[in-house]
Design a protein around this motif. Sequence first.
Motif, short mmCIF file in Angstrom:
data_model
loop_
_atom_site.label_atom_id
_atom_site.label_comp_id
_atom_site.label_asym_id
_atom_site.label_seq_id
_atom_site.Cartn_x
_atom_site.Cartn_y
_atom_site.Cartn_z
N GLU A 242 0.83 -1.21 0.00
CA GLU A 242 0.00 0.00 0.00
C GLU A 242 0.87 1.26 0.00
O GLU A 242 0.54 2.25 -0.66
CB GLU A 242 -0.96 0.00 1.18
N GLU B 84 2.05 1.89 -3.44
CA GLU B 84 1.01 2.49 -4.28
C GLU B 84 0.95 4.01 -4.11
O GLU B 84 0.61 4.73 -5.05
CB GLU B 84 -0.35 1.83 -4.00
N GLU C 148 -4.80 6.36 -1.73
CA GLU C 148 -3.79 5.36 -1.36
C GLU C 148 -3.26 5.58 0.05
O GLU C 148 -2.94 4.61 0.75
CB GLU C 148 -2.66 5.36 -2.38
N ASP D 274 -5.63 3.88 2.17
CA ASP D 274 -5.36 2.44 2.20
C ASP D 274 -4.26 2.10 3.20
O ASP D 274 -4.34 1.07 3.90
CB ASP D 274 -4.96 1.94 0.82
MG LIG Z 1 -4.25 0.77 -2.52
#
Ligand SMILES: [Mg+2]
Length: 97
Positions: free
Chosen positions: A38, A41, A62, A65
């Motif tokens: 994550e 990302e 993100e 996340d």
């Molecule tokens: Mg993500």
Amino acid sequence: MGKLNEIAQKAYECAVRRGKIDPDNDSNNNLHRDLLEEVAEVFECTGEKSPHIKEYLDVEEELADVIIVALSTLHHFKCDIDSLIEAKMNYNKNRMD
Ligand SMILES: [Mg+2]
């Protein structure tokens, strides 16, 4: 129960439902890798609108996340997250580094 613990409970239930966390067998989990993916990302973001949630930027989605995976992981470890965050912020308050 504090607000972060409530959010973590929901995030955890979602992660279990999606097969991202096995609540019963840690040999099926790779929680550090999941968090690292994550974070990666976030670095791949362009700063454009999120393709999934149009009110937010991709980088915001993100980063969310990252928070969600961190909360799910802490919940898996049965951590009191509200108390942890308060304790950590108190510790950081007087740090000079
Ligand atoms: Mg993500």
